[in-house]
Scaffold this motif. Structure first.
Motif, PDB file in Angstrom:
ATOM      1  N   TRP A  79       0.812  -1.214   0.000  1.00 47.00           N
ATOM      2  CA  TRP A  79       0.000   0.000   0.000  1.00 47.00           C
ATOM      3  C   TRP A  79       0.846   1.265   0.000  1.00 47.00           C
ATOM      4  O   TRP A  79       0.482   2.263  -0.608  1.00 47.00           O
ATOM      5  CB  TRP A  79      -0.948  -0.001   1.200  1.00 47.00           C
ATOM      6  CG  TRP A  79      -0.255  -0.101   2.522  1.00 47.00           C
ATOM      7  CD1 TRP A  79       0.064  -1.230   3.208  1.00 47.00           C
ATOM      8  CD2 TRP A  79       0.214   0.998   3.319  1.00 47.00           C
ATOM      9  NE1 TRP A  79       0.710  -0.919   4.376  1.00 47.00           N
ATOM     10  CE2 TRP A  79       0.816   0.437   4.472  1.00 47.00           C
ATOM     11  CE3 TRP A  79       0.176   2.380   3.168  1.00 47.00           C
ATOM     12  CZ2 TRP A  79       1.384   1.236   5.466  1.00 47.00           C
ATOM     13  CZ3 TRP A  79       0.744   3.166   4.171  1.00 47.00           C
ATOM     14  CH2 TRP A  79       1.330   2.590   5.299  1.00 47.00           C
ATOM     15  N   LEU A  80       2.027   1.223   0.666  1.00 44.20           N
ATOM     16  CA  LEU A  80       2.871   2.411   0.681  1.00 44.20           C
ATOM     17  C   LEU A  80       3.402   2.716  -0.713  1.00 44.20           C
ATOM     18  O   LEU A  80       3.424   3.878  -1.146  1.00 44.20           O
ATOM     19  CB  LEU A  80       4.027   2.221   1.657  1.00 44.20           C
ATOM     20  CG  LEU A  80       5.009   3.401   1.765  1.00 44.20           C
ATOM     21  CD1 LEU A  80       4.289   4.682   2.171  1.00 44.20           C
ATOM     22  CD2 LEU A  80       6.134   3.084   2.741  1.00 44.20           C
ATOM     23  N   THR A  82       1.943   1.950  -3.450  1.00 43.69           N
ATOM     24  CA  THR A  82       0.809   2.440  -4.229  1.00 43.69           C
ATOM     25  C   THR A  82       0.564   3.919  -3.955  1.00 43.69           C
ATOM     26  O   THR A  82       0.333   4.709  -4.884  1.00 43.69           O
ATOM     27  CB  THR A  82      -0.456   1.637  -3.890  1.00 43.69           C
ATOM     28  OG1 THR A  82      -0.193   0.233  -4.098  1.00 43.69           O
ATOM     29  CG2 THR A  82      -1.613   2.060  -4.779  1.00 43.69           C
ATOM     30  N   LEU A  83       0.633   4.316  -2.683  1.00 44.99           N
ATOM     31  CA  LEU A  83       0.450   5.723  -2.333  1.00 44.99           C
ATOM     32  C   LEU A  83       1.563   6.586  -2.913  1.00 44.99           C
ATOM     33  O   LEU A  83       1.321   7.699  -3.382  1.00 44.99           O
ATOM     34  CB  LEU A  83       0.397   5.880  -0.816  1.00 44.99           C
ATOM     35  CG  LEU A  83      -0.874   5.398  -0.118  1.00 44.99           C
ATOM     36  CD1 LEU A  83      -0.738   5.556   1.385  1.00 44.99           C
ATOM     37  CD2 LEU A  83      -2.089   6.163  -0.623  1.00 44.99           C
ATOM     38  N   VAL A  84       2.793   6.088  -2.858  1.00 47.76           N
ATOM     39  CA  VAL A  84       3.924   6.837  -3.411  1.00 47.76           C
ATOM     40  C   VAL A  84       3.728   7.073  -4.903  1.00 47.76           C
ATOM     41  O   VAL A  84       4.067   8.141  -5.421  1.00 47.76           O
ATOM     42  CB  VAL A  84       5.242   6.093  -3.131  1.00 47.76           C
ATOM     43  CG1 VAL A  84       6.386   6.686  -3.955  1.00 47.76           C
ATOM     44  CG2 VAL A  84       5.591   6.167  -1.649  1.00 47.76           C
ATOM     45  N   LEU A  86       0.783   7.233  -6.495  1.00 50.78           N
ATOM     46  CA  LEU A  86      -0.370   8.090  -6.753  1.00 50.78           C
ATOM     47  C   LEU A  86      -0.193   9.505  -6.213  1.00 50.78           C
ATOM     48  O   LEU A  86      -0.697  10.458  -6.810  1.00 50.78           O
ATOM     49  CB  LEU A  86      -1.632   7.466  -6.142  1.00 50.78           C
ATOM     50  CG  LEU A  86      -2.047   6.104  -6.709  1.00 50.78           C
ATOM     51  CD1 LEU A  86      -3.250   5.580  -5.958  1.00 50.78           C
ATOM     52  CD2 LEU A  86      -2.331   6.208  -8.196  1.00 50.78           C
ATOM     53  N   LEU A  87       0.508   9.642  -5.085  1.00 48.26           N
ATOM     54  CA  LEU A  87       0.669  10.951  -4.443  1.00 48.26           C
ATOM     55  C   LEU A  87       2.122  11.392  -4.541  1.00 48.26           C
ATOM     56  O   LEU A  87       2.990  10.848  -3.857  1.00 48.26           O
ATOM     57  CB  LEU A  87       0.230  10.884  -2.974  1.00 48.26           C
ATOM     58  CG  LEU A  87      -1.219  10.453  -2.735  1.00 48.26           C
ATOM     59  CD1 LEU A  87      -1.493  10.355  -1.245  1.00 48.26           C
ATOM     60  CD2 LEU A  87      -2.186  11.422  -3.398  1.00 48.26           C
ATOM     61  N   LEU A  90       4.603  12.005  -1.479  1.00 48.71           N
ATOM     62  CA  LEU A  90       5.077  10.901  -0.658  1.00 48.71           C
ATOM     63  C   LEU A  90       6.320  10.232  -1.238  1.00 48.71           C
ATOM     64  O   LEU A  90       6.874   9.336  -0.609  1.00 48.71           O
ATOM     65  CB  LEU A  90       3.974   9.850  -0.488  1.00 48.71           C
ATOM     66  CG  LEU A  90       2.719  10.302   0.271  1.00 48.71           C
ATOM     67  CD1 LEU A  90       1.743   9.142   0.389  1.00 48.71           C
ATOM     68  CD2 LEU A  90       3.076  10.828   1.655  1.00 48.71           C
ATOM     69  N   GLY A 183      -4.000  15.655   4.968  1.00 45.20           N
ATOM     70  CA  GLY A 183      -2.968  14.628   4.875  1.00 45.20           C
ATOM     71  C   GLY A 183      -1.851  14.835   5.878  1.00 45.20           C
ATOM     72  O   GLY A 183      -1.378  13.880   6.506  1.00 45.20           O
TER      73      GLY A 183
END
Length: 218
Positions: A79-80, A82-84, A86-87, A90, A183
């Protein structure tokens, strides 16, 4: 024995390039936000560098997803990453992941678990705080009714928000700025909880050890 699967070999080979890409992305983004009056050619170059860094992350994510053969479960367990992807803000967290990988590569980490948690949390706070300050400053400067006029104001607001203090002297007024604030608040609470929980656990272990070493009847 080290994992010798294709996915593990790919991750070992890309650890350093992706960490460098994270720092390059942050530098290009900072230059684009802070260097007022920069010629358009340099602004476009910074944008191209940032997009290039994102492309590296996208390729890495796609390759590891393909090599894992786990389909949707890969997204849940990573998940980390994936967040990196998309965002953008991060992406500096890859530096923390690289530091952890270096520690593992040298065998047993030199720092105890409690110290490692505090070091990782501190490093993540610095990187995300700087990136968050840049993002808020970019959105708030020049906005109607804005209270964040300089990068110093943005840094002050980010520090107060990460520390969950929230003085209220400066605050974002734009929708995007407030979204970034949510955030940063969540990150601040998570990091503060990790550090305080780890410190409390360390104190309990110290006190328990002292009790065990105390002579009977003392």
């Amino acid at each position: 024995m080290d994992d010798d699967t294709p996915k593990a070999r790919w991750e070992r080979r890309t650890e350093l390039p992706l960490a460098v890409a994270s720092l390059v992305f942050l530098a290009a983004y900072a230059l684009r936000v802070l260097a007022h009056g920069m010629p358009d050619v340099w602004t476009d170059l910074c944008l191209a560098v940032a997009l290039g860094a994102w492309l590296l992350f996208a390729v890495d994510y796609a390759v590891r997803w393909r090599l894992s053969g786990r389909r949707l479960s890969f997204v849940r367990t990573h998940w980390l990453d994936t967040l990196v992807l998309l965002l953008p803000l991060l992406r500096p967290l890859r530096v923390v992941k690289f530091y952890e990988a270096v520690q593992r590569r040298h065998g047993r980490p030199r720092l105890a678990l409690h110290a490692r948690v505090m070091v990782y949390a501190g490093l993540a706070t610095l990187l995300l705080g700087f990136a968050g300050s840049l993002a808020v400053y970019q959105e708030e400067r020049g906005a109607d009714g804005a209270t964040i006029h300089t990068f110093g104001d943005a840094v002050w607001w980010t520090c107060a928000t990460l520390a969950t203090v929230g003085y209220g002297d400066v605050s974002p007024v734009t929708p995007t700025g407030r979204l970034i604030a949510v955030g940063i608040m969540a990150i601040g609470l998570a990091l503060l909880g990790a550090v305080t929980g780890t410190f409390a656990s360390w104190l309990l272990q110290v006190f328990a050890r002292e009790d065990d070493e105390r002579p009977p009847g003392s």
